[in-house]
Design a protein around this motif. Structure first.
Motif, PDB file in Angstrom:
ATOM      1  N   MET A   1      -2.209   8.291  12.202  1.00  0.00           N
ATOM      2  CA  MET A   1      -2.729   8.344  13.572  1.00  0.00           C
ATOM      3  C   MET A   1      -4.246   8.158  13.560  1.00  0.00           C
ATOM      4  O   MET A   1      -4.892   8.281  12.543  1.00  0.00           O
ATOM      5  N   VAL A   2      -4.784   7.891  14.755  1.00  0.00           N
ATOM      6  CA  VAL A   2      -6.204   7.566  14.844  1.00  0.00           C
ATOM      7  C   VAL A   2      -7.079   8.774  14.609  1.00  0.00           C
ATOM      8  O   VAL A   2      -8.078   8.719  13.928  1.00  0.00           O
ATOM      9  N   GLY A   3      -6.722   9.918  15.154  1.00  0.00           N
ATOM     10  CA  GLY A   3      -7.565  11.094  14.989  1.00  0.00           C
ATOM     11  C   GLY A   3      -8.030  11.612  16.337  1.00  0.00           C
ATOM     12  O   GLY A   3      -8.145  10.867  17.300  1.00  0.00           O
ATOM     13  N   PRO A   4      -8.315  12.893  16.432  1.00  0.00           N
ATOM     14  CA  PRO A   4      -8.653  13.503  17.718  1.00  0.00           C
ATOM     15  C   PRO A   4     -10.015  13.095  18.254  1.00  0.00           C
ATOM     16  O   PRO A   4     -10.315  13.378  19.396  1.00  0.00           O
ATOM     17  N   GLN A   5     -10.877  12.453  17.442  1.00  0.00           N
ATOM     18  CA  GLN A   5     -12.209  12.129  17.936  1.00  0.00           C
ATOM     19  C   GLN A   5     -12.170  11.002  18.952  1.00  0.00           C
ATOM     20  O   GLN A   5     -13.158  10.743  19.626  1.00  0.00           O
ATOM     21  N   TYR A   6     -11.040  10.296  19.078  1.00  0.00           N
ATOM     22  CA  TYR A   6     -10.946   9.184  20.014  1.00  0.00           C
ATOM     23  C   TYR A   6     -10.058   9.548  21.194  1.00  0.00           C
ATOM     24  O   TYR A   6      -8.904   9.938  21.029  1.00  0.00           O
ATOM     25  N   ASP A   7     -10.617   9.430  22.384  1.00  0.00           N
ATOM     26  CA  ASP A   7      -9.856   9.598  23.613  1.00  0.00           C
ATOM     27  C   ASP A   7      -9.236   8.236  23.927  1.00  0.00           C
ATOM     28  O   ASP A   7      -9.947   7.292  24.279  1.00  0.00           O
ATOM     29  N   LEU A   8      -7.926   8.132  23.809  1.00  0.00           N
ATOM     30  CA  LEU A   8      -7.274   6.837  23.968  1.00  0.00           C
ATOM     31  C   LEU A   8      -7.417   6.292  25.383  1.00  0.00           C
ATOM     32  O   LEU A   8      -7.344   5.080  25.578  1.00  0.00           O
ATOM     33  N   PRO A  12     -10.665   3.567  24.401  1.00  0.00           N
ATOM     34  CA  PRO A  12      -9.619   2.867  23.652  1.00  0.00           C
ATOM     35  C   PRO A  12     -10.162   1.953  22.569  1.00  0.00           C
ATOM     36  O   PRO A  12      -9.521   1.776  21.529  1.00  0.00           O
ATOM     37  N   LEU A  13     -11.358   1.374  22.763  1.00  0.00           N
ATOM     38  CA  LEU A  13     -11.906   0.466  21.762  1.00  0.00           C
ATOM     39  C   LEU A  13     -12.265   1.196  20.476  1.00  0.00           C
ATOM     40  O   LEU A  13     -12.212   0.626  19.385  1.00  0.00           O
ATOM     41  N   GLY A  14     -12.648   2.467  20.591  1.00  0.00           N
ATOM     42  CA  GLY A  14     -12.907   3.263  19.397  1.00  0.00           C
ATOM     43  C   GLY A  14     -11.650   3.400  18.557  1.00  0.00           C
ATOM     44  O   GLY A  14     -11.680   3.285  17.323  1.00  0.00           O
ATOM     45  N   ALA A  15     -10.504   3.630  19.234  1.00  0.00           N
ATOM     46  CA  ALA A  15      -9.239   3.741  18.521  1.00  0.00           C
ATOM     47  C   ALA A  15      -8.837   2.399  17.911  1.00  0.00           C
ATOM     48  O   ALA A  15      -8.308   2.338  16.796  1.00  0.00           O
ATOM     49  N   VAL A  16      -9.107   1.303  18.629  1.00  0.00           N
ATOM     50  CA  VAL A  16      -8.793  -0.032  18.103  1.00  0.00           C
ATOM     51  C   VAL A  16      -9.575  -0.289  16.821  1.00  0.00           C
ATOM     52  O   VAL A  16      -9.035  -0.759  15.818  1.00  0.00           O
ATOM     53  N   ARG A  17     -10.881   0.029  16.836  1.00  0.00           N
ATOM     54  CA  ARG A  17     -11.711  -0.227  15.662  1.00  0.00           C
ATOM     55  C   ARG A  17     -11.319   0.665  14.493  1.00  0.00           C
ATOM     56  O   ARG A  17     -11.380   0.256  13.333  1.00  0.00           O
ATOM     57  N   ALA A  18     -10.894   1.903  14.815  1.00  0.00           N
ATOM     58  CA  ALA A  18     -10.487   2.806  13.727  1.00  0.00           C
ATOM     59  C   ALA A  18      -9.250   2.273  13.013  1.00  0.00           C
ATOM     60  O   ALA A  18      -9.171   2.290  11.779  1.00  0.00           O
ATOM     61  N   THR A  19      -8.282   1.794  13.778  1.00  0.00           N
ATOM     62  CA  THR A  19      -7.074   1.245  13.150  1.00  0.00           C
ATOM     63  C   THR A  19      -7.394  -0.039  12.396  1.00  0.00           C
ATOM     64  O   THR A  19      -6.806  -0.317  11.351  1.00  0.00           O
ATOM     65  N   PHE A  20      -8.346  -0.825  12.920  1.00  0.00           N
ATOM     66  CA  PHE A  20      -8.748  -2.062  12.243  1.00  0.00           C
ATOM     67  C   PHE A  20      -9.402  -1.757  10.901  1.00  0.00           C
ATOM     68  O   PHE A  20      -9.117  -2.407   9.891  1.00  0.00           O
ATOM     69  N   ASN A  75     -14.388  -0.586  29.932  1.00  0.00           N
ATOM     70  CA  ASN A  75     -13.962  -0.281  28.566  1.00  0.00           C
ATOM     71  C   ASN A  75     -13.134   0.992  28.468  1.00  0.00           C
ATOM     72  O   ASN A  75     -13.122   1.653  27.437  1.00  0.00           O
ATOM     73  N   THR A  76     -12.446   1.332  29.564  1.00  0.00           N
ATOM     74  CA  THR A  76     -11.494   2.432  29.534  1.00  0.00           C
ATOM     75  C   THR A  76     -10.089   1.858  29.721  1.00  0.00           C
ATOM     76  O   THR A  76      -9.912   0.691  30.038  1.00  0.00           O
ATOM     77  N   LEU A  77      -9.087   2.702  29.518  1.00  0.00           N
ATOM     78  CA  LEU A  77      -7.699   2.257  29.593  1.00  0.00           C
ATOM     79  C   LEU A  77      -7.209   2.320  31.036  1.00  0.00           C
ATOM     80  O   LEU A  77      -7.389   3.331  31.719  1.00  0.00           O
ATOM     81  N   ARG A 163     -19.835   6.505  24.313  1.00  0.00           N
ATOM     82  CA  ARG A 163     -20.102   5.218  24.957  1.00  0.00           C
ATOM     83  C   ARG A 163     -20.661   4.221  23.960  1.00  0.00           C
ATOM     84  O   ARG A 163     -21.548   4.537  23.181  1.00  0.00           O
ATOM     85  N   GLU A 164     -20.127   3.031  24.015  1.00  0.00           N
ATOM     86  CA  GLU A 164     -20.600   1.966  23.139  1.00  0.00           C
ATOM     87  C   GLU A 164     -21.826   1.313  23.746  1.00  0.00           C
ATOM     88  O   GLU A 164     -21.826   0.952  24.921  1.00  0.00           O
TER      89      GLU A 164
END
Length: 596
Positions: A1-8, A12-20, A75-77, A163-164
């Motif tokens: 899993m991505v981890g709790p630091q990312y709010d999907l 969502p882009l933080g979670a995308v980059r983490a999985t990448f 940049n939110t879901l 925020r990015e």
């Protein structure tokens, strides 16, 4: 899993980059680990799919519509429910690049969140572009089935650390290149920092509708709003999404009213050599949705409450009787008309055999005039709006036929498909009021529109005009006509003289409406099986009927069989019985008595 630091939802882009990064690290043994998955999903979509459908996250995602463009942070879901109005081809973009020793991705974004070194190792990936609009004729009750999260809470959910930040000057990070040659470069249109995004304090500060591109131009005959969305879908097999499909798209939302469109005088050679099919959908006016998860929607998906019960025949029979009693009241206690209307509402196109459509049952109520339409027609339209996901009432007149844009057409100069009244999703219901027809002359456009409507009635096909050629598109639309005499413009399958005996005050509770919606959606989806013995008996009776009445033809006999199959389904039965056949024969006897 991505981890709790990312709010999907919020990041969502933080979670995308983490999985990448994890996928890249797993393939780090090779010289180019990104080439191992060649832009295909590396696990990001699965993370969101699990969150949405297994962990109950779907209700936390706001639903995007014209009223909340200014309330949702970029940049939110978000979720968007709509119809695919146009397919804009494929687009190439710089999907991944190497920054020093680290691989980074631009997937699910309009602009690179990091400065791209020049030159650098990079991969060109592909995505599909779809112009989506609110579903034509979508009724208000369908919106209750997908409330989404509280938007104001969503607007403040991001912390500054999440925020990015993007560079604003001299940042030509990512280049999007469409299959038609479209280029969208950040060197031509600078993206402001996300920290600068302002959230309006009230809906009054949201973008005015006149600032959005008009979907229908100046043609007031075409239903629909000016709001639309450009959906970009990744990792999708060809032809999986089709024109006029109704779907829910969930992905990363980008929209900025202050973002400048590419300058026509740009020195970038890409803009000199190629045609931009999205030029009329600038990012400053039309939001983008970079799709992570999508699914096609049926009428069942619009139900607010899904009963946790099996659709047993005994349950469906009880709801059938309740709905039929209400239809009878709406139609002035005309039992015959109510029974025929129920069959009409349950009809759907089941299959095509050459030019023959099986399962359709268009209906023409005769005996209407302007006074009775104002009473019974109004009640009928109100009920249909409360039962069907998509419906429209069309006042058919000479002026309407001469001026309405019914036919969708391709504008080859812009590369866009211009919608028409008959560009409809599967399962739409149209009610035509012919009592407004008076003597007059049809212009050439009126003749063309009449031919289009007849073709829709007879073959469930709509002709699209692509300027250099015509293309017929299959559809599945329920058609009801209210007229004084038998309609010559709209030749229906079933003609029923309307004979009301009283005017009743009719009101249905919300619980009744919900049960009837569930009943209609469930029954229309029931499969039909055939019992050879029953069909042989019915076939023998049909042959005998043709011998006794030379006026009977194959078309009328086919209609009888369709009515019998729908009757069986209306009781929750999956196979036709002789009892259902006898019921249809009795309906036909009563109908013919009225026709005399």
């Amino acid at each position: 899993m991505v981890g709790p630091q990312y709010d999907l939802v919020g990041n969502p882009l933080g979670a995308v980059r983490a999985t990448f990064e994890r996928a890249s690290a797993a393939e780090s043994g090779g010289r180019d680990p990104v080439a191992a998955f060649r832009s295909k999903d590396w696990g990001a979509s699965e993370v969101f799919r699990s969150f949405l459908f297994e962990q109950g996250g779907l209700d936390k995602v706001p639903l995007l519509d014209a009223s909340n463009l200014g309330l949702i942070k970029p940049n939110t879901l978000v979720r968007f429910r709509g119809m695919v109005q146009d397919m804009l081809g494929n687009e190439f973009y710089a999907g991944a690049f190497k920054d020093g020793s680290t691989w980074r991705t631009n997937k699910f974004t309009d602009f690179s969140p990091f400065a791209m070194p020049h030159p650098c190792d990079s991969h060109l990936w592909e995505r599909h572009l779809f112009h989506c609009v609110p579903v034509p004729g979508q009724n208000s009750w369908t919106l209750e089935s997908s409330p989404g999260s509280d938007l104001r809470q969503m607007a403040s959910c991001l912390s500054p650390e999440q925020r990015e930040k993007r560079k604003r000057d001299g940042d030509d990070d990512a280049m999007d290149v469409s299959e038609n040659g479209n280029g969208e470069s950040s060197s031509c249109s600078k993206k402001p920092k996300e920290d600068d995004v302002q959230i309006p304090s009230s809906s009054a500060e949201m973008p005015a509708s006149e600032n959005l591109p008009q979907m229908n131009g100046n043609d007031h005959h075409i239903p629909g709003s000016s709001f639309s969305c450009l959906v970009k879908i990744y990792d999708m097999p060809e032809s999986q999404v089709k024109l006029n499909d109704v779907a829910e798209f969930i992905g990363v939302y980008t929209f900025d009213p202050e973002l400048a469109a590419p300058n026509d005088n740009s020195d970038d050679i890409m803009f000199d050599l190629i045609e931009d099919v999205t030029a009329q959908l600038p990012p400053s006016k039309v939001p983008r949705l970079h799709c992570l998860v999508w699914r096609k929607l049926s009428s069942v998906d619009f139900l607010a409450k899904h009963p946790a019960v099996e659709p047993s025949p005994s349950l469906l029979k009880g709801i059938r009787q309740s709905l039929l009693s209400h239809l009878t009241l709406v139609l002035g206690k005309d039992d015959l008309a109510a029974n025929c209307l129920l069959l009409h509402l349950l009809s759907r196109l089941r299959t095509r055999v050459d030019v023959v459509t099986v399962g359709r049952l268009s209906l023409n109520f005769t005996g209407f005039n302007r006074e009775s339409v104002s009473i019974f027609g109004k009640q009928l339209n109100t009920l249909i709006q409360g039962l069907m996901p998509y419906s429209q009432a069309i006042p058919l007149s000479i002026e309407y036929l001469n001026t309405a844009t019914l036919q969708p057409r391709k504008d080859n100069k812009s590369g866009r498909l211009v919608t028409g009244v008959l560009q409809l999703p599967q399962g739409s219901h149209l009610t035509f009021d012919e009592t407004l027809l008076q003597s007059g002359s049809l212009a050439s456009k009126g003749v063309e529109n009449t031919v289009l409507l007849k073709n829709l009635m007879e073959s469930q096909m709509v002709e699209y005009d692509f300027e250099y050629y015509k293309l017929e598109m299959a559809t599945d639309v329920q058609l009801l006509t209210l007229s004084e005499g038998k309609s010559n413009i709209l030749p229906s399958d079933l003609v029923v003289p309307f004979r009301p005996s009283t005017v009743s005050a009719v009101n249905a509770t919300s619980e009744e409406l919900e049960s009837w919606r569930w009943y209609l959606a469930t029954v229309r989806s029931l499969p039909q099986s055939s019992e050879p013995e029953i069909y042989q008996t019915i076939q023998d009776e049909m042959v005998s009927a043709m011998r006794n009445d030379r006026s009977l033809g194959c078309t009328e006999l086919s209609r009888w069989l369709t009515m019998a199959q729908i009757t069986a389904s209306s009781f929750g039965e999956k196979s036709l019985s002789l009892e259902h056949w006898q019921m249809v024969k009795e309906l036909e006897r009563l109908r013919k008595e009225r026709m005399q």
